[in-house]
Write an enzyme that holds these catalytic residues in place. Structure first.
Site, short mmCIF file in Angstrom:
data_model
loop_
_atom_site.label_atom_id
_atom_site.label_comp_id
_atom_site.label_asym_id
_atom_site.label_seq_id
_atom_site.Cartn_x
_atom_site.Cartn_y
_atom_site.Cartn_z
N HIS A 30 -24.71 2.46 -2.38
CA HIS A 30 -23.70 2.18 -1.35
C HIS A 30 -23.19 0.76 -1.61
CE1 HIS A 30 -21.43 2.57 2.19
NE2 HIS A 30 -22.36 2.68 3.12
N CYS A 85 -27.51 -1.39 8.20
CA CYS A 85 -26.15 -0.98 7.81
C CYS A 85 -25.49 -0.13 8.89
CB CYS A 85 -26.20 -0.24 6.49
SG CYS A 85 -27.07 1.33 6.59
N GLN A 141 -21.32 -1.46 1.06
CA GLN A 141 -22.23 -1.94 2.10
C GLN A 141 -22.93 -3.21 1.61
OE1 GLN A 141 -22.93 -0.61 5.36
NE2 GLN A 141 -23.80 -2.64 5.47
N ARG A 151 -17.73 -5.23 6.84
CA ARG A 151 -17.29 -4.13 5.98
C ARG A 151 -15.78 -4.23 5.75
NH1 ARG A 151 -20.16 0.54 5.49
NH2 ARG A 151 -18.73 0.80 3.76
N ARG A 188 -16.77 9.36 -0.67
CA ARG A 188 -18.13 9.44 -0.12
C ARG A 188 -18.69 10.79 -0.54
NH1 ARG A 188 -20.67 7.61 5.59
NH2 ARG A 188 -20.57 5.67 4.40
N ASP A 220 -32.82 0.67 7.30
CA ASP A 220 -31.80 1.72 7.36
C ASP A 220 -32.51 2.98 7.89
OD1 ASP A 220 -29.54 3.31 7.01
OD2 ASP A 220 -29.82 3.55 4.85
N1 CP Z 1 -22.82 1.87 7.11
C1 CP Z 1 -21.98 2.89 6.90
O1 CP Z 1 -21.60 3.20 5.77
O2 CP Z 1 -21.58 3.52 8.03
P1 CP Z 1 -20.71 4.86 8.13
O3 CP Z 1 -21.58 6.00 7.70
O4 CP Z 1 -20.32 4.96 9.56
O5 CP Z 1 -19.53 4.73 7.22
N1 NVA Z 2 -28.78 5.79 3.88
C1 NVA Z 2 -27.80 6.27 4.81
C2 NVA Z 2 -26.68 5.29 4.94
C3 NVA Z 2 -25.65 5.66 5.96
C4 NVA Z 2 -24.54 4.67 6.03
C5 NVA Z 2 -27.30 7.63 4.38
O1 NVA Z 2 -27.08 7.84 3.18
O2 NVA Z 2 -27.13 8.50 5.23
#
Ligand code: CP
Ligand code: NVA
Length: 306
Positions: A129, A264, A132, A292, A102, A224
């Site tokens: 992502h 999400c 997701q 997920r 991440r 989102d």
């Molecule tokens: N939707 C998602 O990726 O959630 P987290 O940030 O909790 O991993």
């Molecule tokens: N768009 C959001 C998604 C979180 C799962 C972010 O990048 O923070």
């Protein structure tokens, strides 16, 4: 066989329908997997917080017979002492059989993907992502029975989640409207590529800045957060900009009566979605979150099995 990455949805474009089916199969078989990833380890590097991605990857590989190693980037040599990504990638590849990352910056994600000799799976970066989007497709298949002819309207910030959804909808044949303010449209190159894939597939990807028009006949309303991790937009500014794009009862009434509402998560009730809608009968957000886990299993199995 050469190792493969899942950094963009497009990396596994041809296998996307099979990944959806595999996730559904693995969901039905939960508790009865035959340890197909026995002895395999997944390194999970996090530069940002996570609830769903961290837990679902950890549980997924454990249930497939393998093991996860959680790595907080700020406690690694690459975080504290600036060890290069090139070195980190090669060292990690000697220990683990796959890496989930991440990241803040997609360029670092690409570098890891290039230098690691094991598969690299994105757990989100500033561009996409993909995992997701896979869970989202699983959820749509379960709830709506299929993809072709369905209309998904994404409302709000044209962010990483929106970008991956564009690719996933184009591949699966879903008509998608990216309904975002003009200054926060999805990535232009991804939008263009997705439009071309959709055209070749007999479906449509379009942009809109008019939520009330966009939501007519929608099968899925999706939103989102208005401020993604790392985004420095002040909250008041975001509220002003995105308020017309909030999923609320008014927009829901414009969609099909059978419309499902997706997010999400994490959600900000009163901002991108109202409490009434997220807690209401159209919301599928917790099934979506559960998926997920099943989606991660499909990805891990496909990329890491012998
Ligand atoms: N939707 C998602 O990726 O959630 P987290 O940030 O909790 O991993
Ligand atoms: N768009 C959001 C998604 C979180 C799962 C972010 O990048 O923070």
């Amino acid at each position: 066989m050469a190792k493969r990455n899942l950094i963009s949805v497009i990396d596994m474009k041809d296998e996307w329908p099979d990944l959806v089916e595999l996730a559904i199969k693995l969901k039905a078989e939960r508790g009865n997997h035959n340890a197909p990833l026995k002895g395999k380890s997944l390194g999970m590097i996090f530069e940002k917080p996570s609830t769903r991605t961290r837990i679902s990857f950890d549980v997924a590989i454990t249930e497939l017979g393998g093991h996860a190693v959680y790595l907080d980037e700020s406690k690694m040599q690459m975080g504290v002492h600036s060890e290069t990504m090139e070195d980190t990638a090669r060292v990690m590849s000697r220990f683990v059989h796959g890496i989930m990352y991440r990241a803040f910056d997609y360029k670092m994600m690409d570098k890891l993907g290039e230098w690691a000799s094991v598969p690299v799976i994105s757990g989100l970066d500033n561009l996409e992502h993909p995992c997701q989007a896979l869970a989202d497709m699983v959820t749509i298949k379960e709830k709506l029975g299929g993809f072709r002819g369905k209309k998904l309207v994404y409302l709000g910030d044209g962010n990483n989640v929106c970008n991956s959804l564009l690719y996933a909808c184009a591949i699966m044949g879903i008509d998608m409207v990216a309904c975002c303010p003009a200054v926060r449209m999805p990535n232009a190159e991804i939008m263009w590529n997705a439009t071309k894939i959709a055209e070749a597939n007999g479906s449509q990807i379009i942009a809109s800045h008019e939520p009330e028009k966009a939501c007519v006949d929608a099968d899925v309303l999706y939103t989102d957060t208005w401020i993604s991790m790392g985004d420095k937009t002040p909250e008041e500014e975001a509220i002003k900009l995105f308020k017309p794009y909030q999923i609320n009862d008014n927009l829901l009434k414009i969609a099909k009566p059978t419309c499902i509402v997706m997010h999400c998560l994490p959600a900000h009730r009163g901002q991108e979605i109202t409490n009434e809608v997220i807690e209401g009968p159209h919301s599928v957000v917790f099934d979506q979150a559960e998926n997920r886990l099943h989606a991660q299993k499909a990805v891990l199995y496909t990329l890491m099995k012998d």
